[in-house]
Design an enzyme around this catalytic site. Structure first.
Site, PDB file in Angstrom:
ATOM      1  N   GLN A 160     -10.311  -4.679  -3.517  1.00  8.12           N
ATOM      2  CA  GLN A 160     -11.461  -3.507  -2.478  1.00  8.12           C
ATOM      3  C   GLN A 160     -12.820  -4.330  -3.826  1.00  8.12           C
ATOM      4  O   GLN A 160     -13.584  -4.158  -3.220  1.00  8.12           O
ATOM      5  CB  GLN A 160     -11.105  -1.913  -2.533  1.00  8.12           C
ATOM      6  CG  GLN A 160     -12.564  -1.557  -1.824  1.00  8.12           C
ATOM      7  CD  GLN A 160     -13.109  -2.284  -0.542  1.00  8.12           C
ATOM      8  OE1 GLN A 160     -12.219  -1.586   0.318  1.00  8.12           O
ATOM      9  NE2 GLN A 160     -14.397  -2.842   0.059  1.00  8.12           N
ATOM     10  N   ARG A 197       0.635  -1.239  -0.194  1.00  8.99           N
ATOM     11  CA  ARG A 197       0.109   0.152   0.680  1.00  8.99           C
ATOM     12  C   ARG A 197       1.161   1.079  -0.110  1.00  8.99           C
ATOM     13  O   ARG A 197       2.396   1.668   0.914  1.00  8.99           O
ATOM     14  CB  ARG A 197      -1.167   0.080   1.341  1.00  8.99           C
ATOM     15  CG  ARG A 197      -1.478   1.043   1.454  1.00  8.99           C
ATOM     16  CD  ARG A 197      -2.930   1.484   2.682  1.00  8.99           C
ATOM     17  NE  ARG A 197      -4.448   0.610   2.353  1.00  8.99           N
ATOM     18  CZ  ARG A 197      -5.247   0.240   2.053  1.00  8.99           C
ATOM     19  NH1 ARG A 197      -5.645   1.296   4.224  1.00  8.99           N
ATOM     20  NH2 ARG A 197      -6.186   0.304   2.077  1.00  8.99           N
ATOM     21  N   CYS A 253     -16.154   1.684   0.581  1.00  4.76           N
ATOM     22  CA  CYS A 253     -14.735   0.476   1.229  1.00  4.76           C
ATOM     23  C   CYS A 253     -14.475   0.732   2.655  1.00  4.76           C
ATOM     24  O   CYS A 253     -13.970   0.482   3.259  1.00  4.76           O
ATOM     25  CB  CYS A 253     -13.268   1.048   0.300  1.00  4.76           C
ATOM     26  SG  CYS A 253     -13.147   3.033   0.710  1.00  4.76           S
ATOM     27  N   ASP A 282     -17.132   7.065  -1.649  1.00  3.02           N
ATOM     28  CA  ASP A 282     -16.095   6.722  -0.169  1.00  3.02           C
ATOM     29  C   ASP A 282     -16.054   8.165  -0.373  1.00  3.02           C
ATOM     30  O   ASP A 282     -16.141   9.093  -0.521  1.00  3.02           O
ATOM     31  CB  ASP A 282     -14.436   6.631  -1.698  1.00  3.02           C
ATOM     32  CG  ASP A 282     -13.726   6.285  -0.812  1.00  3.02           C
ATOM     33  OD1 ASP A 282     -13.687   6.450   0.122  1.00  3.02           O
ATOM     34  OD2 ASP A 282     -13.017   6.480  -1.872  1.00  3.02           O
ATOM     35  N   ARG A 294     -13.150  -8.722   1.886  1.00  3.24           N
ATOM     36  CA  ARG A 294     -12.054  -8.666   1.486  1.00  3.24           C
ATOM     37  C   ARG A 294     -11.412  -9.365   1.996  1.00  3.24           C
ATOM     38  O   ARG A 294     -10.297  -9.580   1.830  1.00  3.24           O
ATOM     39  CB  ARG A 294     -11.646  -6.965   2.739  1.00  3.24           C
ATOM     40  CG  ARG A 294     -12.043  -5.926   2.466  1.00  3.24           C
ATOM     41  CD  ARG A 294     -11.940  -5.548   0.871  1.00  3.24           C
ATOM     42  NE  ARG A 294     -10.748  -5.449   0.992  1.00  3.24           N
ATOM     43  CZ  ARG A 294      -9.558  -4.735   0.876  1.00  3.24           C
ATOM     44  NH1 ARG A 294     -10.309  -3.254   1.691  1.00  3.24           N
ATOM     45  NH2 ARG A 294      -8.214  -4.382   0.645  1.00  3.24           N
ATOM     46  N   HIS A 318      -7.530   0.628  -6.748  1.00  2.00           N
ATOM     47  CA  HIS A 318      -7.958  -0.402  -5.124  1.00  2.00           C
ATOM     48  C   HIS A 318      -8.457  -1.723  -5.483  1.00  2.00           C
ATOM     49  O   HIS A 318      -9.746  -1.636  -5.172  1.00  2.00           O
ATOM     50  CB  HIS A 318      -8.255   0.509  -4.089  1.00  2.00           C
ATOM     51  CG  HIS A 318      -8.150  -0.255  -2.036  1.00  2.00           C
ATOM     52  ND1 HIS A 318      -7.666  -0.850  -2.007  1.00  2.00           N
ATOM     53  CD2 HIS A 318      -9.350   0.388  -1.968  1.00  2.00           C
ATOM     54  CE1 HIS A 318      -8.198  -1.719  -1.337  1.00  2.00           C
ATOM     55  NE2 HIS A 318      -8.511  -0.600  -0.594  1.00  2.00           N
TER      56      HIS A 318
HETATM   57  N1  NVA Z   1      -9.697   6.661  -1.425  1.00  2.00           N
HETATM   58  C1  NVA Z   1      -9.705   6.232  -0.068  1.00  2.00           C
HETATM   59  C2  NVA Z   1      -9.787   5.119   0.366  1.00  2.00           C
HETATM   60  C3  NVA Z   1      -9.303   4.896   1.386  1.00  2.00           C
HETATM   61  C4  NVA Z   1      -9.990   2.570   1.385  1.00  2.00           C
HETATM   62  C5  NVA Z   1      -8.324   6.787   0.232  1.00  2.00           C
HETATM   63  O1  NVA Z   1      -7.118   6.209  -0.672  1.00  2.00           O
HETATM   64  O2  NVA Z   1      -7.780   6.794   0.948  1.00  2.00           O
HETATM   65  N1   CP Z   2     -11.230   0.026   2.307  1.00  2.00           N
HETATM   66  C1   CP Z   2      -9.912  -0.527   3.004  1.00  2.00           C
HETATM   67  O1   CP Z   2      -9.385  -0.131   2.032  1.00  2.00           O
HETATM   68  O2   CP Z   2      -9.829  -0.236   4.734  1.00  2.00           O
HETATM   69  P1   CP Z   2      -8.617   0.237   5.000  1.00  2.00           P
HETATM   70  O3   CP Z   2      -7.409   1.488   4.893  1.00  2.00           O
HETATM   71  O4   CP Z   2      -8.879   0.024   6.658  1.00  2.00           O
HETATM   72  O5   CP Z   2      -7.579  -0.817   4.465  1.00  2.00           O
END
Ligand code: NVA
Ligand code: CP
Length: 300
Positions: free
Chosen positions: A134, A104, A259, A219, A287, A131
């Protein structure tokens, strides 16, 4: 190097993706029945997190444990990655000691570079651009509640962000139409959108995007790394909250997904996310099952 990676949904074929969703449902049933399934004894997943996470870390770590293997959490705070060791060197070293790697991070280009130098499969656990993990869970969740998503209509309302981009790719791969409504200045990437052709359509309001939709998704308005833009974004996105009126424009049996983490009464009203059409807890749980199916596909 010739490992199979999962950096975007386009790395698997539509057939593989559909089979993965069905396999995730099988693995969930096995898990519920208490049946042990441990094909990955002594296999190790390295998990590199340059951003925060609750669901992704839990689901990969628990998933690997349930499959009989082991997962190691690595953060830039306490590894040489955070002290500037080149990504290419980190990739070569981590992949010599582990069987599969999950990352990540911020720039999507960074995970592409990492994958290029990794001798084992690399999974995108979120970048600024995509992502995809997800979406595996979201597609499984839709299938469990409503059956095949092919030919259905999905509404994406809010930011044209990493989740939106993965929904655009999902529309191509799973064969649904994606109606997108985003405020000016926060549109999805033009190339990603154009590549989806008629399967992803821009509409000019949340209501218009939701009209007749089988699934409504949103989101956060400010993603990780955009915290300082929060106030400006709250103003820009004021007309893009998914509330009960937006849900009323959708099909009567429409589902709501997010998500998570969510901000109640910002991108979604509390009555919608906590209401009868919301399947966010199944979505979060899936997930685990969907990523176990992904690990199985990439490790087998
Ligand atoms: N769009 C959000 C998704 C978090 C799971 C982010 O990138 O923070
Ligand atoms: N939806 C998701 O990826 O959650 P986290 O940021 O908690 O991993």
């Amino acid at each position: 190097m010739s490992s199979r990676h999962f950096l975007t949904l386009l790395d698997l074929t539509p057939d593989e993706l559909n089979r993965l969703v069905l396999r995730a449902i099988e693995l969930k049933a096995l898990n519920r029945a208490g049946d042990l399934y441990e094909p990955f004894k002594h296999r190790v997943l390295a998990m590199v997190f340059e951003k925060s996470s609750t669901r992704t870390r839990m689901s990969f770590e628990v998933g690997m444990a349930q499959l009989g293997g082991h997962a190691i959490f690595l953060s830039p705070r306490d590894t040489q990655l955070g002290r500037g060791e080149p990504i290419e060197d980190s990739a070569r070293v981590l992949s010599r000691m582990s069987d599969i790697i999950m990352i990540r991070t911020f720039e999507h280009e960074k995970i592409e570079r990492f994958a290029e130098y990794s001798s084992v499969p690399v999974i995108n656990a979120l970048t600024d651009l995509y992502h995809p993990c997800q979406l595996l869970a979201d597609m499984q969740t839709y299938f469990e509640h409503r059956g095949d998503i092919r030919g259905r209509t999905v509404a994406w309302i809010g930011d044209g962000n990493n989740m939106c981009h993965s929904y655009i790719n999902a529309a191509r791969q799973f064969g649904f139409t994606l109606n997108i409504a985003c405020p000016d200045g926060y549109l999805p990437d033009a190339d990603i959108l154009a590549a989806a052709g008629e399967q992803a359509v821009m509409l000019d309001s949340a209501q218009a995007a939701a009209r007749g939709a089988d699934l409504v998704v949103t989101d956060v308005w400010a993603s990780m790394g955009q915290e300082e833009e929060q106030e400006r974004r709250v103003r820009a996105f004021a007309d893009y909250q998914v509330d009960s009126q937006v849900m009323q424009a959708a099909a009567v049996d429409a589902l709501f997904m997010h998500c998570l983490p969510a901000h109640r009464d910002e991108e979604v009203s509390a009555d919608v996310i906590d209401g009868a059409q919301s399947v966010v807890w199944d979505e979060a749980e899936n997930r685990l099952h969907a990523q176990k199916a992904l690990l199985e596909l990439l490790l087998s």
